[in-house]
Write a protein that holds these residues in place. Structure first.
Motif, PDB file in Angstrom:
ATOM      1  N   PHE A 304       2.900   0.487  16.448  1.00 22.55           N
ATOM      2  CA  PHE A 304       3.102  -1.326  15.996  1.00 22.55           C
ATOM      3  C   PHE A 304       4.516  -1.135  16.183  1.00 22.55           C
ATOM      4  O   PHE A 304       5.273  -1.746  15.688  1.00 22.55           O
ATOM      5  CB  PHE A 304       2.900  -0.431  14.310  1.00 22.55           C
ATOM      6  N   LEU A 305       5.197  -0.488  17.347  1.00 22.66           N
ATOM      7  CA  LEU A 305       6.336  -0.830  18.274  1.00 22.66           C
ATOM      8  C   LEU A 305       6.636  -1.932  19.515  1.00 22.66           C
ATOM      9  O   LEU A 305       5.275  -1.892  19.957  1.00 22.66           O
ATOM     10  CB  LEU A 305       7.239  -0.009  18.431  1.00 22.66           C
ATOM     11  N   THR A 306       6.214  -2.449  20.077  1.00 16.96           N
ATOM     12  CA  THR A 306       5.890  -3.933  20.500  1.00 16.96           C
ATOM     13  C   THR A 306       6.772  -4.449  21.132  1.00 16.96           C
ATOM     14  O   THR A 306       8.168  -3.865  21.472  1.00 16.96           O
ATOM     15  CB  THR A 306       5.233  -5.269  20.251  1.00 16.96           C
ATOM     16  N   PRO A 307       7.024  -5.275  22.835  1.00 18.71           N
ATOM     17  CA  PRO A 307       7.861  -5.478  23.500  1.00 18.71           C
ATOM     18  C   PRO A 307       8.042  -6.759  22.487  1.00 18.71           C
ATOM     19  O   PRO A 307       8.190  -7.174  21.788  1.00 18.71           O
ATOM     20  CB  PRO A 307       6.600  -6.458  24.736  1.00 18.71           C
ATOM     21  N   ARG A 308       8.907  -7.153  23.508  1.00 22.23           N
ATOM     22  CA  ARG A 308       9.691  -8.497  22.357  1.00 22.23           C
ATOM     23  C   ARG A 308       9.136  -9.426  22.742  1.00 22.23           C
ATOM     24  O   ARG A 308       9.551 -10.482  23.865  1.00 22.23           O
ATOM     25  CB  ARG A 308      11.438  -8.568  23.356  1.00 22.23           C
ATOM     26  N   ASP A 309       8.149  -9.646  22.196  1.00 19.87           N
ATOM     27  CA  ASP A 309       7.179 -10.678  22.819  1.00 19.87           C
ATOM     28  C   ASP A 309       6.555 -11.247  21.177  1.00 19.87           C
ATOM     29  O   ASP A 309       6.311 -10.999  20.674  1.00 19.87           O
ATOM     30  CB  ASP A 309       6.141 -10.234  23.373  1.00 19.87           C
ATOM     31  N   ASP A 310       6.254 -12.605  20.761  1.00 17.09           N
ATOM     32  CA  ASP A 310       6.602 -13.122  19.951  1.00 17.09           C
ATOM     33  C   ASP A 310       4.748 -12.948  19.408  1.00 17.09           C
ATOM     34  O   ASP A 310       4.696 -11.861  18.773  1.00 17.09           O
ATOM     35  CB  ASP A 310       6.561 -14.593  19.335  1.00 17.09           C
ATOM     36  N   GLN A 311       3.802 -12.434  20.497  1.00 18.00           N
ATOM     37  CA  GLN A 311       2.279 -12.504  20.240  1.00 18.00           C
ATOM     38  C   GLN A 311       1.985 -10.594  20.015  1.00 18.00           C
ATOM     39  O   GLN A 311       1.663 -11.030  18.741  1.00 18.00           O
ATOM     40  CB  GLN A 311       1.634 -13.364  21.132  1.00 18.00           C
ATOM     41  N   ALA A 312       2.717 -10.118  20.915  1.00 14.78           N
ATOM     42  CA  ALA A 312       2.738  -8.422  20.599  1.00 14.78           C
ATOM     43  C   ALA A 312       2.966  -8.475  19.167  1.00 14.78           C
ATOM     44  O   ALA A 312       2.196  -7.472  18.091  1.00 14.78           O
ATOM     45  CB  ALA A 312       3.179  -8.135  21.421  1.00 14.78           C
ATOM     46  N   LEU A 313       4.199  -8.733  18.685  1.00 15.52           N
ATOM     47  CA  LEU A 313       4.372  -8.778  17.222  1.00 15.52           C
ATOM     48  C   LEU A 313       3.827  -9.563  16.167  1.00 15.52           C
ATOM     49  O   LEU A 313       3.790  -8.575  15.342  1.00 15.52           O
ATOM     50  CB  LEU A 313       5.800  -9.430  17.046  1.00 15.52           C
ATOM     51  N   GLY A 314       3.226  -9.756  16.616  1.00 18.67           N
ATOM     52  CA  GLY A 314       2.205 -11.143  15.214  1.00 18.67           C
ATOM     53  C   GLY A 314       0.839  -9.816  15.278  1.00 18.67           C
ATOM     54  O   GLY A 314       0.743 -10.090  13.870  1.00 18.67           O
ATOM     55  N   ALA A 315       0.449  -9.900  16.316  1.00 20.16           N
ATOM     56  CA  ALA A 315      -0.851  -8.827  16.198  1.00 20.16           C
ATOM     57  C   ALA A 315      -0.471  -7.183  15.785  1.00 20.16           C
ATOM     58  O   ALA A 315      -1.015  -7.082  15.081  1.00 20.16           O
ATOM     59  CB  ALA A 315      -1.179  -8.906  17.733  1.00 20.16           C
ATOM     60  N   ALA A 316       0.308  -6.765  16.343  1.00 18.75           N
ATOM     61  CA  ALA A 316       0.574  -5.820  15.145  1.00 18.75           C
ATOM     62  C   ALA A 316       0.859  -5.819  13.617  1.00 18.75           C
ATOM     63  O   ALA A 316       0.162  -5.001  13.110  1.00 18.75           O
ATOM     64  CB  ALA A 316       1.936  -5.286  15.734  1.00 18.75           C
ATOM     65  N   LEU A 317       2.065  -6.525  13.375  1.00 21.34           N
ATOM     66  CA  LEU A 317       1.754  -7.326  11.613  1.00 21.34           C
ATOM     67  C   LEU A 317       0.470  -7.670  10.899  1.00 21.34           C
ATOM     68  O   LEU A 317       0.030  -6.928  10.265  1.00 21.34           O
ATOM     69  CB  LEU A 317       2.656  -8.481  11.671  1.00 21.34           C
ATOM     70  N   ALA A 318      -0.481  -9.024  12.310  1.00 22.88           N
ATOM     71  CA  ALA A 318      -1.413  -8.488  11.368  1.00 22.88           C
ATOM     72  C   ALA A 318      -2.587  -7.067  10.933  1.00 22.88           C
ATOM     73  O   ALA A 318      -3.492  -7.224  10.291  1.00 22.88           O
ATOM     74  CB  ALA A 318      -2.648  -9.707  12.283  1.00 22.88           C
ATOM     75  N   ALA A 319      -2.360  -6.382  12.442  1.00 27.22           N
ATOM     76  CA  ALA A 319      -3.491  -4.806  12.295  1.00 27.22           C
ATOM     77  C   ALA A 319      -2.826  -4.138  11.254  1.00 27.22           C
ATOM     78  O   ALA A 319      -3.621  -3.841  10.201  1.00 27.22           O
ATOM     79  CB  ALA A 319      -3.175  -4.373  13.843  1.00 27.22           C
ATOM     80  N   LEU A 320      -1.268  -3.773  11.331  1.00 24.47           N
ATOM     81  CA  LEU A 320      -0.823  -3.249  10.060  1.00 24.47           C
ATOM     82  C   LEU A 320      -1.148  -4.176   8.716  1.00 24.47           C
ATOM     83  O   LEU A 320      -2.181  -3.167   7.085  1.00 24.47           O
ATOM     84  CB  LEU A 320       0.464  -3.170  10.139  1.00 24.47           C
ATOM     85  N   LEU A 321      -1.270  -4.884   8.322  1.00 24.65           N
ATOM     86  CA  LEU A 321      -1.824  -5.541   6.964  1.00 24.65           C
ATOM     87  C   LEU A 321      -2.891  -5.552   6.720  1.00 24.65           C
ATOM     88  O   LEU A 321      -3.686  -5.914   5.460  1.00 24.65           O
ATOM     89  CB  LEU A 321      -1.385  -7.243   6.855  1.00 24.65           C
ATOM     90  N   ALA A 322      -3.790  -5.494   7.718  1.00 26.62           N
ATOM     91  CA  ALA A 322      -5.400  -5.266   7.555  1.00 26.62           C
ATOM     92  C   ALA A 322      -5.573  -3.988   7.005  1.00 26.62           C
ATOM     93  O   ALA A 322      -7.340  -4.273   7.130  1.00 26.62           O
ATOM     94  CB  ALA A 322      -6.280  -6.247   8.985  1.00 26.62           C
ATOM     95  N   ASP A 323      -5.027  -2.847   7.221  1.00 23.17           N
ATOM     96  CA  ASP A 323      -5.196  -1.338   7.027  1.00 23.17           C
ATOM     97  C   ASP A 323      -4.744  -0.992   6.174  1.00 23.17           C
ATOM     98  O   ASP A 323      -3.963   0.444   6.626  1.00 23.17           O
ATOM     99  CB  ASP A 323      -5.458  -0.999   8.199  1.00 23.17           C
ATOM    100  N   PRO A 324      -4.749  -1.366   4.736  1.00 21.23           N
ATOM    101  CA  PRO A 324      -3.515  -0.693   3.544  1.00 21.23           C
ATOM    102  C   PRO A 324      -3.737   0.945   3.538  1.00 21.23           C
ATOM    103  O   PRO A 324      -2.179   0.655   3.253  1.00 21.23           O
ATOM    104  CB  PRO A 324      -3.849  -1.596   2.576  1.00 21.23           C
ATOM    105  N   ALA A 325      -4.759   0.896   4.066  1.00 21.06           N
ATOM    106  CA  ALA A 325      -4.916   2.664   3.418  1.00 21.06           C
ATOM    107  C   ALA A 325      -3.998   3.270   4.797  1.00 21.06           C
ATOM    108  O   ALA A 325      -2.732   4.417   4.398  1.00 21.06           O
ATOM    109  CB  ALA A 325      -6.646   3.560   4.280  1.00 21.06           C
ATOM    110  N   ARG A 326      -3.737   3.311   6.678  1.00 18.99           N
ATOM    111  CA  ARG A 326      -3.313   3.048   7.047  1.00 18.99           C
ATOM    112  C   ARG A 326      -1.719   3.749   6.898  1.00 18.99           C
ATOM    113  O   ARG A 326      -0.810   3.770   7.607  1.00 18.99           O
ATOM    114  CB  ARG A 326      -3.762   2.780   8.542  1.00 18.99           C
ATOM    115  N   ALA A 327      -2.115   1.663   6.255  1.00 17.89           N
ATOM    116  CA  ALA A 327       0.222   1.460   6.279  1.00 17.89           C
ATOM    117  C   ALA A 327       0.479   2.695   5.212  1.00 17.89           C
ATOM    118  O   ALA A 327       1.435   2.698   5.818  1.00 17.89           O
ATOM    119  CB  ALA A 327       0.007  -0.361   5.432  1.00 17.89           C
ATOM    120  N   ALA A 328      -0.296   2.219   4.484  1.00 17.11           N
ATOM    121  CA  ALA A 328       0.183   3.479   3.134  1.00 17.11           C
ATOM    122  C   ALA A 328       0.681   4.967   3.234  1.00 17.11           C
ATOM    123  O   ALA A 328       2.123   5.786   3.785  1.00 17.11           O
ATOM    124  CB  ALA A 328      -0.720   3.778   1.823  1.00 17.11           C
ATOM    125  N   ALA A 329      -0.620   5.064   4.380  1.00 16.06           N
ATOM    126  CA  ALA A 329      -0.625   7.078   5.223  1.00 16.06           C
ATOM    127  C   ALA A 329       0.643   6.723   6.179  1.00 16.06           C
ATOM    128  O   ALA A 329       1.462   8.356   6.214  1.00 16.06           O
ATOM    129  CB  ALA A 329      -1.306   6.968   6.227  1.00 16.06           C
TER     130      ALA A 329
END
Length: 357
Positions: A304-329
Motif C-alpha cells: 500500500f505504498l505507491t508512487p507519487r501519483d494521485d491515482q495510485a494513492l487513491g486506489a491504495a486507499l480504496a483497496a485498504l478501506l474495502a478490506d477491514p480485516a486485512r487493514a486490522a491485521a
C-alpha cells in the motif's frame, strides 16, 4: 568541564513543530537537568517551545538577522558563538550550514550536525554546490541521520568519514502511542498528521481521497497547520470531499486512535515521526514510497505504498478501506514492528552516548 550542566546551542532553520524539533524536545525533556539548552530559530518561529518541560534550563537568545555577503554573515555568526560559548553546537539541516562553517573556522568546541531530509529542491537530485559544502564542512563534525536512505547519501555522495557518521533511527514513547481498544465506531476515518507545507503535498491526499470516495465512504481528518492551509481548504471544497482540518494538536495520540487508516502523501520524507506514531497505534499506512517508509512499515503493509501519483494513492486507499480485516491485521503487524524498532529509550541512549563523548 566542571560545574553546572553542559551548555548545548541548537540552531534550527525554524523551531516550528516538525520531526527534528519534536525529537529535540523529547530528548531534552528526557535528559532533564543534565544539560542546559539555548535554541536559535533562524526564521524566528519558536512555537515548538510549548513541548518543552517548563522546568528545563532553556533560553531563546535574540539573534540579529545575518545580512550581507557570506563573509559578513559568517563574521556575525562567529560573534554570536563567541558570546554564547556553548560546550556543544548542534545544527539542523542545510538551513543551518553557515553556523557549521563559522564554528569550524572560529571555534574549538564540539559540533554535531543533523540531517533529517530535503526540501523539494533536493527531492530527486542533490545540488552539487551543497554536496561539496557538506563534504568539506562536515568532515570534522559528528553527523547524525535518522534514515538508511540518508546514511547511504552521506556515505556515497557526501563521502563523510564512517567514523563520524551515525545512523540513529528516531524513536517514540510506545506507551503513549498505543492501539485503541476495539474498532472505532461509525464511518471510517482516514487520518493524516503533517505540517501543511509544499513538500508534504497534502493536496495529493485530497485528490486521492476524491478518487477513493467513488468506491468507499470515509472522512478525511488532517492534523497540522502551515502556509498551505487556505489553499488546501479551497481544494477540498472544490473536490466536494468532507475534510476536517483539525489544526496543530499538542498531543495527537488520542486522535490517532480514532483513525481507521493513516495516510501520508509527501513528495519527500526520510523517517517520518507520524508514520512511527501511526504504526505504534496499530494503524495500517497508505503512503507515497519515499525515504525509509518502505523499510519502516511491516512487510504486509508494503503493498500500500505507491508512487507519487494521485491515482495510485487513491486506489491504495480504496483497496485498504474495502478490506477491514486485512487493514486490522496490517495494523497489528505495524504495532509489533514499532515495538521492535522504534523504542524512544534506545534512541535516547544512543544520542546520550554522543552528547557525553
Amino acid at each position: 568541564m566542571s560545574g553546572g550542566p553542559r551548555r548545548i546551542l541548537h540552531v534550527f532553520p525554524s523551531f516550528a513543530a516538525g520531526g527534528a524539533q519534536m525529537r529535540m524536545t523529547a530528548l531534552a525533556n528526557g535528559y532533564g537537568a543534565r544539560f542546559s539548552h539555548a535554541i536559535v530559530a533562524l526564521d524566528g518561529d519558536i512555537s515548538c517551545r510549548d513541548r518543552l518541560d517548563p522546568s528545563l534550563d532553556v533560553s531563546f537568545p535574540a539573534i540579529q538577522a545575518m545580512t550581507g555577503g557570506l563573509a559578513s554573515r559568517l563574521r556575525g555568526i562567529a560573534q554570536v558563538l563567541r558570546r554564547l560559548r556553548p560546550d556543544l553546537l548542534i545544527t539542523s539541516n542545510w538551513g543551518a550550514i553557515e553556523w557549521a562553517i563559522a564554528h569550524q573556522l572560529t571555534m574549538r568546541g564540539r559540533h554535531i550536525h543533523t540531517e533529517d531530509g530535503f526540501g523539494r529542491d533536493e527531492r530527486d537530485r542533490q545540488i552539487p554546490r551543497r554536496v561539496l559544502t557538506r563534504r568539506l564542512v562536515l568532515r570534522g563534525s559528528e553527523v547524525i541521520v535518522p534514515s538508511q536512505t540518508l546514511y547511504d547519501t552521506a556515505t556515497r555522495v557526501w563521502r563523510l568519514p564512517a567514523a563520524r557518521l551515525h545512523y540513529i533511527p528516531n524513536g517514540i514513547d510506545l506507551a503513549r502511542f498505543s492501539p485503541a481498544d476495539g474498532v472505532p465506531a461509525g464511518m471510517a476515518v482516514v487520518g493524516c498528521v503533517a505540517a501543511l507545507r509544499p513538500e508534504k503535498n497534502v493536496g495529493r491526499l485530497i485528490r486521492a481521497g476524491a478518487i477513493a470516495r467513488r468506491d468507499q465512504m470515509f472522512q478525511l481528518t488532517i492534523l497540522g497547520d502551515g502556509p498551505e492551509r487556505g489553499a488546501l481548504e479551497a481544494l477540498a471544497a472544490e473536490a466536494g470531499l468532507a475534510v476536517r482540518f483539525a489544526g496543530a494538536v499538542a498531543d495527537p495520540a488520542p486522535l490517532y486512535r480514532a483513525f481507521s487508516v493513516f495516510a501520508l502523501s509527501s513528495d519527500t520524507e526520510q523517517m517520518p515521526l507520524s508514520v512511527m506514531e501511526a504504526m505504534a497505534c496499530g494503524l495500517p499506512v497508505v503512503a507515497t514510497d519515499v525515504g525509509d517508509i518502505a523499510r519502516m512499515v511491516a512487510p504486509e503493509n508494503r503493498a500500500f505504498l505507491t508512487p507519487r501519483d494521485d491515482q495510485a494513492l487513491g486506489a491504495a486507499l480504496a483497496a485498504l478501506l474495502a478490506d477491514p480485516a486485512r487493514a486490522a491485521a496490517i495494523g497489528q503487524a505495524n504495532r509489533r514492528r514499532a515495538e521492535a524498532q522504534f523504542d524512544f529509550t534506545a534512541m535516547a541512549a544512543r544520542w546520550a552516548a554522543l552528547l557525553d563523548r
